[in-house]
Scaffold this motif. Structure first.
Motif, PDB file in Angstrom:
ATOM      1  N   SER A 145      59.738  13.679  -9.744  1.00 49.55           N
ATOM      2  CA  SER A 145      61.253  13.746  -8.609  1.00 49.55           C
ATOM      3  C   SER A 145      60.717  12.809  -7.554  1.00 49.55           C
ATOM      4  CB  SER A 145      61.227  15.037  -7.953  1.00 49.55           C
ATOM      5  OG  SER A 145      61.428  16.114  -9.249  1.00 49.55           O
ATOM      6  N   LYS A 146      62.012  11.977  -7.066  1.00 51.19           N
ATOM      7  CA  LYS A 146      61.697  11.340  -5.971  1.00 51.19           C
ATOM      8  C   LYS A 146      62.175  12.318  -4.847  1.00 51.19           C
ATOM      9  CE  LYS A 146      63.312   6.803  -4.037  1.00 51.19           C
ATOM     10  NZ  LYS A 146      64.321   5.613  -3.874  1.00 51.19           N
ATOM     11  N   VAL A 147      61.106  12.324  -3.775  1.00 48.14           N
ATOM     12  CA  VAL A 147      61.010  13.210  -2.688  1.00 48.14           C
ATOM     13  C   VAL A 147      61.393  12.707  -1.199  1.00 48.14           C
ATOM     14  CG1 VAL A 147      59.971  15.200  -1.778  1.00 48.14           C
ATOM     15  CG2 VAL A 147      59.556  14.865  -4.011  1.00 48.14           C
ATOM     16  N   LEU A 148      61.966  13.102  -0.516  1.00 51.14           N
ATOM     17  CA  LEU A 148      62.262  12.845   0.812  1.00 51.14           C
ATOM     18  C   LEU A 148      62.125  13.998   1.769  1.00 51.14           C
ATOM     19  CD1 LEU A 148      64.640  10.562   2.453  1.00 51.14           C
ATOM     20  CD2 LEU A 148      64.717  12.833   3.378  1.00 51.14           C
ATOM     21  N   LEU A 149      61.085  13.830   2.914  1.00 56.03           N
ATOM     22  CA  LEU A 149      60.964  14.953   3.683  1.00 56.03           C
ATOM     23  C   LEU A 149      61.846  14.779   4.939  1.00 56.03           C
ATOM     24  CD1 LEU A 149      56.943  15.246   3.544  1.00 56.03           C
ATOM     25  CD2 LEU A 149      58.548  16.276   2.084  1.00 56.03           C
ATOM     26  N   SER A 150      62.388  15.861   5.556  1.00 58.02           N
ATOM     27  CA  SER A 150      63.212  15.756   6.808  1.00 58.02           C
ATOM     28  C   SER A 150      62.568  16.594   7.908  1.00 58.02           C
ATOM     29  CB  SER A 150      64.482  16.322   6.370  1.00 58.02           C
ATOM     30  OG  SER A 150      65.267  16.484   7.542  1.00 58.02           O
ATOM     31  N   ALA A 203      69.813  19.621  13.234  1.00 56.42           N
ATOM     32  CA  ALA A 203      70.895  19.488  12.430  1.00 56.42           C
ATOM     33  C   ALA A 203      71.088  17.896  12.354  1.00 56.42           C
ATOM     34  CB  ALA A 203      71.965  20.097  12.887  1.00 56.42           C
ATOM     35  N   ALA A 204      70.923  17.264  13.519  1.00 56.22           N
ATOM     36  CA  ALA A 204      71.058  15.874  13.238  1.00 56.22           C
ATOM     37  C   ALA A 204      70.024  15.287  12.280  1.00 56.22           C
ATOM     38  CB  ALA A 204      71.107  15.159  14.736  1.00 56.22           C
ATOM     39  N   VAL A 205      69.017  15.719  12.473  1.00 59.24           N
ATOM     40  CA  VAL A 205      67.755  15.122  11.549  1.00 59.24           C
ATOM     41  C   VAL A 205      68.159  15.304  10.109  1.00 59.24           C
ATOM     42  CG1 VAL A 205      65.298  15.000  11.175  1.00 59.24           C
ATOM     43  CG2 VAL A 205      66.236  15.336  13.357  1.00 59.24           C
ATOM     44  N   VAL A 206      68.617  16.506   9.908  1.00 58.87           N
ATOM     45  CA  VAL A 206      68.910  16.840   8.573  1.00 58.87           C
ATOM     46  C   VAL A 206      70.000  16.074   8.066  1.00 58.87           C
ATOM     47  CG1 VAL A 206      69.752  18.593   6.926  1.00 58.87           C
ATOM     48  CG2 VAL A 206      67.972  19.262   8.729  1.00 58.87           C
ATOM     49  N   PHE A 207      71.014  15.841   8.967  1.00 56.34           N
ATOM     50  CA  PHE A 207      72.266  14.962   8.465  1.00 56.34           C
ATOM     51  C   PHE A 207      71.677  13.513   8.088  1.00 56.34           C
ATOM     52  CE2 PHE A 207      75.274  11.500   9.553  1.00 56.34           C
ATOM     53  CZ  PHE A 207      76.711  11.977   8.778  1.00 56.34           C
ATOM     54  N   ASP A 208      70.848  12.867   9.006  1.00 51.05           N
ATOM     55  CA  ASP A 208      70.347  11.676   8.522  1.00 51.05           C
ATOM     56  C   ASP A 208      69.462  11.494   7.378  1.00 51.05           C
ATOM     57  OD1 ASP A 208      71.596  10.616  10.950  1.00 51.05           O
ATOM     58  OD2 ASP A 208      69.804  10.294  12.256  1.00 51.05           O
ATOM     59  N   SER A 209      68.744  12.717   7.192  1.00 50.10           N
ATOM     60  CA  SER A 209      67.995  12.756   5.903  1.00 50.10           C
ATOM     61  C   SER A 209      68.898  12.744   4.642  1.00 50.10           C
ATOM     62  CB  SER A 209      67.173  14.092   6.110  1.00 50.10           C
ATOM     63  OG  SER A 209      66.369  14.181   7.182  1.00 50.10           O
ATOM     64  N   ILE A 210      69.907  13.586   4.829  1.00 52.75           N
ATOM     65  CA  ILE A 210      70.870  13.600   3.454  1.00 52.75           C
ATOM     66  C   ILE A 210      71.577  11.984   3.340  1.00 52.75           C
ATOM     67  CG2 ILE A 210      73.129  14.408   2.821  1.00 52.75           C
ATOM     68  CD1 ILE A 210      72.299  17.033   4.496  1.00 52.75           C
ATOM     69  N   GLN A 211      71.972  11.435   4.467  1.00 50.42           N
ATOM     70  CA  GLN A 211      72.463  10.095   4.226  1.00 50.42           C
ATOM     71  C   GLN A 211      71.418   9.053   3.711  1.00 50.42           C
ATOM     72  OE1 GLN A 211      75.648  10.403   4.605  1.00 50.42           O
ATOM     73  NE2 GLN A 211      75.205  12.327   5.457  1.00 50.42           N
ATOM     74  N   ALA A 212      70.100   9.193   4.153  1.00 49.68           N
ATOM     75  CA  ALA A 212      69.246   8.491   3.536  1.00 49.68           C
ATOM     76  C   ALA A 212      68.764   8.848   2.106  1.00 49.68           C
ATOM     77  CB  ALA A 212      67.832   8.667   4.277  1.00 49.68           C
ATOM     78  N   ALA A 213      68.881  10.155   1.687  1.00 47.91           N
ATOM     79  CA  ALA A 213      68.627  10.391   0.216  1.00 47.91           C
ATOM     80  C   ALA A 213      69.737  10.170  -0.736  1.00 47.91           C
ATOM     81  CB  ALA A 213      68.531  12.218   0.447  1.00 47.91           C
ATOM     82  N   LYS A 214      70.945  10.069  -0.024  1.00 48.25           N
ATOM     83  CA  LYS A 214      72.000   9.671  -0.911  1.00 48.25           C
ATOM     84  C   LYS A 214      71.613   8.065  -1.342  1.00 48.25           C
ATOM     85  CE  LYS A 214      75.745  12.828   0.337  1.00 48.25           C
ATOM     86  NZ  LYS A 214      76.887  12.849   1.643  1.00 48.25           N
ATOM     87  N   ALA A 215      71.528   7.425  -0.166  1.00 47.74           N
ATOM     88  CA  ALA A 215      71.259   5.573  -0.256  1.00 47.74           C
ATOM     89  C   ALA A 215      70.188   5.279  -1.102  1.00 47.74           C
ATOM     90  CB  ALA A 215      71.032   5.186   1.224  1.00 47.74           C
ATOM     91  N   ARG A 216      69.033   6.147  -1.083  1.00 48.36           N
ATOM     92  CA  ARG A 216      67.767   6.298  -1.924  1.00 48.36           C
ATOM     93  C   ARG A 216      67.723   6.688  -3.227  1.00 48.36           C
ATOM     94  NH1 ARG A 216      63.701   6.892   3.225  1.00 48.36           N
ATOM     95  NH2 ARG A 216      64.873   5.936   4.897  1.00 48.36           N
TER      96      ARG A 216
END
Length: 302
Positions: free
Chosen positions: A130-135, A169-182
Protein backbone atom coordinates in the motif's frame (compact mmCIF):
# COMPACT_ATOMS: atom_id res chain seq x y z
CA UNK A 1 9.29 -15.37 13.46
CA UNK A 2 5.53 -15.91 12.97
CA UNK A 3 2.61 -14.55 15.00
CA UNK A 4 2.45 -17.58 17.30
CA UNK A 5 6.14 -17.43 18.27
CA UNK A 6 6.21 -13.66 18.61
CA UNK A 7 3.03 -13.51 20.65
CA UNK A 8 4.23 -16.38 22.84
CA UNK A 9 7.45 -14.48 23.46
CA UNK A 10 5.50 -11.26 24.04
CA UNK A 11 3.19 -12.96 26.54
CA UNK A 12 6.07 -14.22 28.69
CA UNK A 13 5.10 -12.14 31.73
CA UNK A 14 1.41 -13.01 31.52
CA UNK A 15 2.19 -16.69 30.89
CA UNK A 16 4.55 -16.80 33.84
CA UNK A 17 1.69 -15.72 36.10
CA UNK A 18 -1.20 -17.45 34.40
CA UNK A 19 0.08 -20.56 32.65
CA UNK A 20 1.87 -22.08 35.64
CA UNK A 21 -1.23 -21.66 37.77
CA UNK A 22 -3.65 -22.93 35.14
CA UNK A 23 -1.53 -25.99 34.36
CA UNK A 24 -1.78 -27.04 37.99
CA UNK A 25 -5.46 -26.13 38.22
CA UNK A 26 -6.50 -28.20 35.20
CA UNK A 27 -4.20 -31.09 36.15
CA UNK A 28 -5.90 -31.41 39.51
CA UNK A 29 -9.45 -31.19 38.10
CA UNK A 30 -11.97 -33.73 39.34
CA UNK A 31 -15.71 -33.66 38.52
CA UNK A 32 -17.73 -31.70 41.08
CA UNK A 33 -14.68 -29.92 42.53
CA UNK A 34 -15.81 -26.38 43.46
CA UNK A 35 -12.28 -25.40 44.50
CA UNK A 36 -11.25 -25.83 40.84
CA UNK A 37 -13.61 -23.04 39.75
CA UNK A 38 -12.53 -20.76 42.61
CA UNK A 39 -8.84 -21.16 41.72
CA UNK A 40 -9.55 -20.65 38.02
CA UNK A 41 -11.52 -17.48 38.78
CA UNK A 42 -8.74 -16.08 40.95
CA UNK A 43 -6.06 -16.75 38.30
CA UNK A 44 -8.05 -15.02 35.57
CA UNK A 45 -8.81 -11.96 37.68
CA UNK A 46 -5.12 -11.63 38.62
CA UNK A 47 -4.30 -11.60 34.89
CA UNK A 48 -6.75 -8.66 34.56
CA UNK A 49 -9.37 -10.57 32.61
CA UNK A 50 -11.96 -8.61 34.58
CA UNK A 51 -14.69 -9.82 36.93
CA UNK A 52 -17.51 -9.66 34.38
CA UNK A 53 -15.56 -11.53 31.68
CA UNK A 54 -14.21 -14.08 34.15
CA UNK A 55 -17.71 -14.85 35.43
CA UNK A 56 -18.97 -15.23 31.87
CA UNK A 57 -16.14 -17.63 30.93
CA UNK A 58 -16.58 -19.77 34.05
CA UNK A 59 -20.36 -19.87 33.63
CA UNK A 60 -19.92 -21.14 30.05
CA UNK A 61 -17.35 -23.68 31.23
CA UNK A 62 -19.70 -25.03 33.91
CA UNK A 63 -22.46 -25.48 31.33
CA UNK A 64 -20.11 -27.19 28.86
CA UNK A 65 -18.80 -29.62 31.50
CA UNK A 66 -22.36 -30.58 32.34
CA UNK A 67 -23.68 -30.80 28.76
CA UNK A 68 -20.67 -32.57 27.27
CA UNK A 69 -20.01 -34.75 30.32
CA UNK A 70 -16.35 -33.71 30.49
CA UNK A 71 -14.40 -35.87 32.93
CA UNK A 72 -10.70 -35.03 32.66
CA UNK A 73 -8.60 -31.92 33.17
CA UNK A 74 -7.38 -32.17 29.57
CA UNK A 75 -10.94 -32.15 28.21
CA UNK A 76 -11.89 -29.23 30.45
CA UNK A 77 -8.82 -27.23 29.39
CA UNK A 78 -9.58 -27.83 25.68
CA UNK A 79 -13.12 -26.61 26.26
CA UNK A 80 -11.85 -23.54 28.11
CA UNK A 81 -9.53 -22.69 25.20
CA UNK A 82 -12.57 -22.84 22.89
CA UNK A 83 -14.58 -20.55 25.21
CA UNK A 84 -11.79 -17.95 25.48
CA UNK A 85 -11.30 -17.99 21.70
CA UNK A 86 -15.03 -17.42 21.18
CA UNK A 87 -14.94 -14.44 23.57
CA UNK A 88 -12.23 -12.81 21.42
CA UNK A 89 -14.07 -13.34 18.12
CA UNK A 90 -16.52 -10.44 18.47
CA UNK A 91 -15.97 -9.00 14.98
CA UNK A 92 -13.52 -9.28 12.11
CA UNK A 93 -10.00 -8.53 13.35
CA UNK A 94 -8.77 -7.53 9.87
CA UNK A 95 -8.71 -3.88 8.79
CA UNK A 96 -11.28 -2.98 6.13
CA UNK A 97 -9.31 -0.88 3.64
CA UNK A 98 -10.84 -1.55 0.22
CA UNK A 99 -11.23 2.00 -1.12
CA UNK A 100 -8.58 4.33 -2.54
CA UNK A 101 -7.86 6.09 -0.37
CA UNK A 102 -9.04 4.42 2.83
CA UNK A 103 -8.63 6.15 6.19
CA UNK A 104 -7.32 4.90 9.53
CA UNK A 105 -8.14 7.33 12.34
CA UNK A 106 -5.97 6.64 15.41
CA UNK A 107 -7.14 7.82 18.83
CA UNK A 108 -6.00 7.32 22.43
CA UNK A 109 -4.66 9.23 25.42
CA UNK A 110 -1.09 10.52 25.47
CA UNK A 111 1.60 8.05 26.49
CA UNK A 112 0.01 4.82 25.23
CA UNK A 113 2.29 4.48 22.18
CA UNK A 114 0.01 6.08 19.59
CA UNK A 115 2.73 7.67 17.43
CA UNK A 116 4.85 4.51 17.54
CA UNK A 117 1.83 2.42 16.57
CA UNK A 118 1.10 4.67 13.59
CA UNK A 119 4.70 4.34 12.39
CA UNK A 120 4.67 0.55 12.74
CA UNK A 121 1.28 0.27 11.02
CA UNK A 122 2.48 2.49 8.16
CA UNK A 123 5.56 0.29 7.70
CA UNK A 124 3.44 -2.87 7.71
CA UNK A 125 0.93 -1.56 5.18
CA UNK A 126 3.77 -0.39 2.96
CA UNK A 127 5.37 -3.86 3.10
CA UNK A 128 2.03 -5.27 2.00
CA UNK A 129 2.10 -3.01 -1.07
CA UNK A 130 0.00 0.00 0.00
CA UNK A 131 1.03 3.59 -0.64
CA UNK A 132 0.63 5.25 2.78
CA UNK A 133 0.33 8.90 3.81
CA UNK A 134 0.50 10.06 7.44
CA UNK A 135 -1.58 13.01 8.62
CA UNK A 136 -0.18 14.85 11.67
CA UNK A 137 -3.55 15.72 13.20
CA UNK A 138 -2.24 16.01 16.77
CA UNK A 139 -1.35 19.69 16.60
CA UNK A 140 -1.74 20.29 20.35
CA UNK A 141 1.06 18.22 21.83
CA UNK A 142 4.51 19.78 21.52
CA UNK A 143 6.71 17.96 19.00
CA UNK A 144 3.96 15.44 18.06
CA UNK A 145 4.39 16.22 14.35
CA UNK A 146 8.19 15.97 14.67
CA UNK A 147 7.92 12.52 16.23
CA UNK A 148 5.51 11.41 13.51
CA UNK A 149 7.93 12.74 10.87
CA UNK A 150 10.70 10.53 12.27
CA UNK A 151 8.41 7.50 11.97
CA UNK A 152 7.37 8.51 8.45
CA UNK A 153 11.05 8.54 7.48
CA UNK A 154 11.67 5.15 9.13
CA UNK A 155 8.69 3.62 7.36
CA UNK A 156 9.47 5.37 4.08
CA UNK A 157 6.03 7.00 3.69
CA UNK A 158 4.68 10.51 3.02
CA UNK A 159 3.49 12.90 5.72
CA UNK A 160 1.38 16.07 5.76
CA UNK A 161 1.77 18.40 8.74
CA UNK A 162 1.05 22.01 9.77
CA UNK A 163 2.48 24.24 12.47
CA UNK A 164 1.90 23.42 16.12
CA UNK A 165 -1.48 24.76 17.27
CA UNK A 166 -3.06 24.57 13.81
CA UNK A 167 -6.61 23.31 13.24
CA UNK A 168 -6.43 19.48 13.12
CA UNK A 169 -9.35 19.32 10.68
CA UNK A 170 -7.42 21.58 8.29
CA UNK A 171 -4.43 19.19 8.45
CA UNK A 172 -6.74 16.29 7.63
CA UNK A 173 -8.32 18.24 4.74
CA UNK A 174 -4.88 18.94 3.23
CA UNK A 175 -3.87 15.30 3.80
CA UNK A 176 -6.89 14.09 1.84
CA UNK A 177 -6.11 16.43 -1.06
CA UNK A 178 -2.48 15.24 -1.06
CA UNK A 179 -3.58 11.61 -0.95
CA UNK A 180 -5.87 12.14 -3.93
CA UNK A 181 -3.11 13.89 -5.89
CA UNK A 182 -0.50 11.24 -5.05
CA UNK A 183 -2.89 8.27 -5.46
CA UNK A 184 -2.25 7.11 -1.90
CA UNK A 185 -4.02 3.93 -0.78
CA UNK A 186 -4.25 4.65 2.96
CA UNK A 187 -4.26 7.83 5.04
CA UNK A 188 -3.35 7.27 8.71
CA UNK A 189 -4.49 10.19 10.87
CA UNK A 190 -2.91 10.95 14.24
CA UNK A 191 -5.26 12.76 16.65
CA UNK A 192 -4.86 14.70 19.90
CA UNK A 193 -4.49 12.43 22.92
CA UNK A 194 -5.87 14.88 25.42
CA UNK A 195 -7.51 18.31 25.24
CA UNK A 196 -8.44 20.24 28.34
CA UNK A 197 -11.88 18.67 28.58
CA UNK A 198 -13.85 15.80 27.08
CA UNK A 199 -16.19 18.10 25.12
CA UNK A 200 -13.24 19.65 23.28
CA UNK A 201 -11.85 16.23 22.43
CA UNK A 202 -15.24 15.10 21.12
CA UNK A 203 -15.62 18.27 19.06
CA UNK A 204 -12.19 17.84 17.45
CA UNK A 205 -12.83 14.19 16.58
CA UNK A 206 -16.26 15.06 15.19
CA UNK A 207 -14.79 17.88 13.06
CA UNK A 208 -12.12 15.55 11.67
CA UNK A 209 -14.71 12.85 10.90
CA UNK A 210 -17.00 15.37 9.16
CA UNK A 211 -14.13 16.52 6.93
CA UNK A 212 -13.29 12.93 6.01
CA UNK A 213 -16.94 12.08 5.25
CA UNK A 214 -17.39 15.23 3.18
CA UNK A 215 -14.21 14.83 1.13
CA UNK A 216 -14.25 11.02 0.92
CA UNK A 217 -17.95 10.05 1.20
CA UNK A 218 -17.39 6.46 0.06
CA UNK A 219 -14.12 5.74 1.85
CA UNK A 220 -13.59 2.90 4.27
CA UNK A 221 -12.81 4.41 7.69
CA UNK A 222 -11.22 2.44 10.52
CA UNK A 223 -11.13 4.19 13.91
CA UNK A 224 -8.57 2.44 16.09
CA UNK A 225 -8.03 3.18 19.75
CA UNK A 226 -4.54 2.55 21.10
CA UNK A 227 -4.44 1.16 24.65
CA UNK A 228 -1.45 0.46 26.86
CA UNK A 229 -1.76 -3.15 28.10
CA UNK A 230 0.23 -2.35 31.25
CA UNK A 231 -2.61 -0.12 32.50
CA UNK A 232 -5.00 -3.09 32.66
CA UNK A 233 -8.51 -2.14 33.76
CA UNK A 234 -7.68 1.59 33.52
CA UNK A 235 -7.28 1.09 29.79
CA UNK A 236 -10.74 -0.42 29.66
CA UNK A 237 -12.15 2.68 31.36
CA UNK A 238 -10.38 4.89 28.78
CA UNK A 239 -11.87 2.85 25.94
CA UNK A 240 -15.38 3.17 27.38
CA UNK A 241 -14.95 6.97 27.50
CA UNK A 242 -13.74 7.09 23.89
CA UNK A 243 -16.65 4.91 22.78
CA UNK A 244 -18.88 7.86 23.74
CA UNK A 245 -16.94 10.24 21.50
CA UNK A 246 -15.71 8.17 18.56
CA UNK A 247 -17.14 5.42 16.40
CA UNK A 248 -14.42 2.92 17.29
CA UNK A 249 -13.95 -0.09 15.00
CA UNK A 250 -11.12 -1.77 16.87
CA UNK A 251 -8.38 -1.71 19.49
CA UNK A 252 -4.60 -1.75 19.22
CA UNK A 253 -3.07 -3.10 22.42
CA UNK A 254 0.52 -1.92 22.95
CA UNK A 255 3.25 -2.99 25.40
CA UNK A 256 1.81 -6.49 25.77
CA UNK A 257 5.37 -7.74 26.29
CA UNK A 258 5.77 -5.51 29.36
CA UNK A 259 2.81 -6.71 31.40
CA UNK A 260 1.58 -9.69 33.39
CA UNK A 261 -1.95 -8.46 32.68
CA UNK A 262 -2.44 -9.81 29.15
CA UNK A 263 -5.88 -11.02 30.22
CA UNK A 264 -7.13 -7.49 29.51
CA UNK A 265 -7.53 -8.64 25.88
CA UNK A 266 -10.52 -10.75 26.93
CA UNK A 267 -12.10 -7.96 28.97
CA UNK A 268 -11.83 -5.57 26.00
CA UNK A 269 -13.48 -7.99 23.58
CA UNK A 270 -16.19 -9.11 26.01
CA UNK A 271 -17.15 -5.84 27.68
CA UNK A 272 -16.70 -3.46 24.75
CA UNK A 273 -17.69 -5.89 21.98
CA UNK A 274 -14.76 -4.48 20.00
CA UNK A 275 -12.14 -6.57 18.23
CA UNK A 276 -8.47 -6.29 19.12
CA UNK A 277 -6.97 -5.77 15.66
CA UNK A 278 -3.27 -5.38 16.48
CA UNK A 279 -0.96 -6.03 19.41
CA UNK A 280 2.43 -4.46 20.09
CA UNK A 281 5.04 -6.84 21.51
CA UNK A 282 8.28 -4.86 21.27
CA UNK A 283 10.10 -1.72 20.17
CA UNK A 284 11.14 -2.76 16.67
CA UNK A 285 9.30 -1.47 13.59
CA UNK A 286 7.95 -4.97 12.82
CA UNK A 287 6.73 -5.62 16.39
CA UNK A 288 3.11 -4.71 15.63
CA UNK A 289 1.22 -7.92 14.92
CA UNK A 290 -2.18 -8.54 13.37
CA UNK A 291 -4.24 -10.13 16.12
CA UNK A 292 -5.31 -13.77 15.69
CA UNK A 293 -7.65 -14.89 18.50
CA UNK A 294 -7.16 -18.66 18.28
CA UNK A 295 -3.36 -18.40 18.13
CA UNK A 296 -3.36 -15.87 20.97
CA UNK A 297 -5.24 -18.23 23.29
CA UNK A 298 -3.11 -21.17 22.22
CA UNK A 299 0.10 -19.20 22.86
CA UNK A 300 -1.22 -18.06 26.25
CA UNK A 301 -2.25 -21.51 27.46
CA UNK A 302 0.13 -23.80 25.56
Amino acid sequence: MGFFDKIKQGLTKTKKNLDAQLTGIFASYTPGDEEFFEELEESLILADTGVETTERAIHELRRAIELKKLRTGTEVKQEFVRILTKILKVQDTMLLLTTQPSVVLVVGVNGVGKTTTIGKLAAQLKREGSKVLLSAGDTFRAAAADQLTVWAQRAGVDIVKHEEGSDPAAVVFDSIQAAKARHSDVIIVDTAGRLHNKANLMNELNKITRVIRRELPDADIETLMVLDATTGQNGLIQAKQFLDTADLTGIVLTKLDGTAKGGIVFAIASELQLPVKYVGVGEQIDDLLEFKPAEFVEALLS
